[in-house]
Design an enzyme around this catalytic site. Structure first.
Site, PDB file in Angstrom:
ATOM      1  N   SER B  45       0.775  -0.922   0.349  1.00  0.00           N
ATOM      2  CA  SER B  45      -0.081   0.324   0.230  1.00  0.00           C
ATOM      3  C   SER B  45       1.381   1.200   0.074  1.00  0.00           C
ATOM      4  O   SER B  45       1.675   1.448   0.957  1.00  0.00           O
ATOM      5  CB  SER B  45      -1.021   0.172   1.264  1.00  0.00           C
ATOM      6  OG  SER B  45      -2.076   1.033   1.335  1.00  0.00           O
ATOM      7  N   GLU B  46       0.776   2.182  -0.923  1.00  0.00           N
ATOM      8  CA  GLU B  46       1.827   2.746  -1.136  1.00  0.00           C
ATOM      9  C   GLU B  46       1.947   4.177  -0.024  1.00  0.00           C
ATOM     10  O   GLU B  46       3.269   4.705   0.115  1.00  0.00           O
ATOM     11  CB  GLU B  46       1.653   3.898  -2.804  1.00  0.00           C
ATOM     12  CG  GLU B  46       0.701   4.638  -2.867  1.00  0.00           C
ATOM     13  CD  GLU B  46      -0.258   3.819  -3.023  1.00  0.00           C
ATOM     14  OE1 GLU B  46      -0.869   2.450  -3.016  1.00  0.00           O
ATOM     15  OE2 GLU B  46      -1.034   4.262  -4.237  1.00  0.00           O
ATOM     16  N   ASN B  47       1.545   4.192   0.571  1.00  0.00           N
ATOM     17  CA  ASN B  47       1.242   5.342   2.291  1.00  0.00           C
ATOM     18  C   ASN B  47       1.980   4.265   2.699  1.00  0.00           C
ATOM     19  O   ASN B  47       2.258   5.232   4.069  1.00  0.00           O
ATOM     20  CB  ASN B  47      -0.004   5.410   2.568  1.00  0.00           C
ATOM     21  CG  ASN B  47      -0.663   3.741   2.985  1.00  0.00           C
ATOM     22  OD1 ASN B  47      -0.981   3.082   1.886  1.00  0.00           O
ATOM     23  ND2 ASN B  47      -2.093   4.422   4.048  1.00  0.00           N
TER      24      ASN B  47
END
Lengths: 231, 217
Positions: B45-47
């Site tokens: 998840s790119e966060n």
């Protein structure tokens, strides 16, 4: 070196109209909610350029500064979820520079690492690359992107010590460590503030050298945008 | 014809053991529900999370633990948290083997548009431009046509681009297609959908080789 200030009001001293701020957070997760609230209580501070991945929601986070029209320009990667933002943008009151998320993070990281610009493939062939230098490396095209340094970076951490060393929690880390690096002055607000030596040096994410002011915020609201549960 | 769950199920068949996978918002998120038995994949998840788990039970909800769609989530044993620059380091360096994302338009050259409708909708690109510029294997999950019934598989994208020459596969409610040499190659039909229906709904160049099999979902 004691960097502790009493509260958010004291922490934001020196922030003036026209300055460039970086504010950590992804959506409403890990935002410096105490400093944003304090800025919204100081409506004479205007024309701010805010570098932040998102722009809050209408009544929380950076949305509070938008409501007050304290922001002149936003530099973000994603700005949905905010009607007032959309209204100001479409009417031309608010200037918006949309930047690919990885490029935004790297602009802060590199700025904080003394690197003024870098090449990235993100946005090549799109309007993001308009007017920028394109260079080919190993057969692939890259865009030259300039780094960012802020007048003030405002970050939120889970734990900090009075020397400014910081530990973040879970995905509330996001942009906070890289923005902390890139501030001429960096303010950290934390949930727990302890004496030096109480944090394990192996576990510290941001070294206190990057942090100039720190305070403990009370009663964090930590609003959730999409509460999603399994049955 | 497939619904959004059917699209997610078909995409899940493309997962391979050991893959690191990034799922976009919307239909792509559903892919996580249909991982084939015996396949072990790790979701990025790119966060700032590698090893994303399912949604939490009500009593486990943590405001500090969300995915890139801002939904509350959980971790898995072996999960890692990191900052946004580190997250996109792994994306740009090609460590994420499969990216699944939605689109408003895809064209026969593999260009994709999914972030802006001039004068109407400007929400931003988020991490999509970084993802499509770097991933080797990108699958688009979307409906074959828009709400007006117009094809979303075009000769040339009309909306502002997210990336160029980057999309390799498209799964829609009607078909599974690969993009190769400037054309959409029809690989499979959705259950009950004819080749004629797919032809009619595809504006870009469509290549049909022999009998096109029906998907097995």
């Amino acid at each position: 070196m004691n960097k502790v200030v009493n509260n958010a009001e004291e922490a934001i001293q020196g922030i003036e109209s026209g300055m460039t701020l970086m504010l950590g957070g992804f959506g409403l997760c890990g935002i410096p909610e105490k400093c944003i609230a304090a800025l919204s209580q100081s409506p004479s501070i205007k024309d701010l350029t805010c570098i932040s991945n998102n722009a809050g929601v209408d009544d929380f986070g950076l949305g509070l500064l938008l409501q007050n029209k304290q922001i002149k320009k936003m530099i973000s990667s994603y700005v949905g979820e905010n009607d007032e933002f959309e209204r100001q943008m479409l009417s031309g009151e608010l200037e918006v520079e949309l930047t690919p998320q990885g490029t935004l993070a790297e602009k802060c990281r590199a700025g904080g690492a003394g690197i003024p610009a870098f090449f990235t493939p993100a946005g090549y062939g799109t309007e993001i690359s308009d007017g920028k230098e394109i260079r080919e490396f190993n057969g692939k095209k890259y865009i030259l992107e300039n780094s960012f340094v802020s007048d003030f970076s405002i970050v939120k951490a889970w734990k900090g010590d009075t020397d400014g060393n910081l530990i973040f929690k879970a995905t509330a880390r996001n942009f906070n460590p890289v923005m902390a690096m890139a501030g001429k002055i960096t303010i950290a607000e934390v949930e727990e503030l302890v004496a030096p030596g109480e944090l394990d040096p192996n576990q510290i994410h941001t070294a206190g050298i990057f942090v100039h002011r720190i305070f403990k915020g009370n009663n964090y609201e930590k609003r959730i945008e999409q509460r999603t549960v399994s049955s | 014809m497939l619904d959004k769950h059917g699209i997610a199920k078909r995409i899940a068949q493309e997962l391979e053991d050991g893959y690191y996978v990034n799922l976009g918002i919307g239909i792509p998120t559903l892919v996580a529900n249909y991982i084939p038995k015996g396949i072990d994949v790790t979701f990025q998840s790119e966060n700032g999370l590698l090893g994303m788990g399912p949604f939490p039970k009500a009593e486990e909800v943590d405001a500090d633990l969300i995915n890139a769609g801002k939904q509350t989530i959980t971790t898995m044993p072996g999960s890692v948290f990191f900052d946004s620059a580190y997250s996109f380091a792994m994306i740009r360096a090609g460590k994420v083997q499969l990216t699944v994302l939605g689109a408003m338009e895809v064209d026969q050259n593999g260009d994709i548009a999914n972030w802006k409708i001039p004068g109407k909708m400007v929400k931003g690109m988020g991490g999509a431009m970084d993802l499509v510029a770097s991933a080797e294997n990108i699958i688009v999950a979307m409906m074959h046509t828009n709400k007006k019934g117009e094809s979303k598989l075009l000769e040339k994208c009309t909306l502002p681009l997210t990336g160029v020459n980057c999309i390799t596969k498209v799964v829609t409610n009607l078909a599974f297609l690969e993009i190769k040499n400037g054309a959409f190659v029809l690989k499979e039909r959705a259950p009950g959908v004819s080749v004629e229906e797919i032809k009619t709904a595809t504006q870009g160049k469509l290549i049909i080789e022999g009998d096109v099999p029906e998907m097995r979902i």
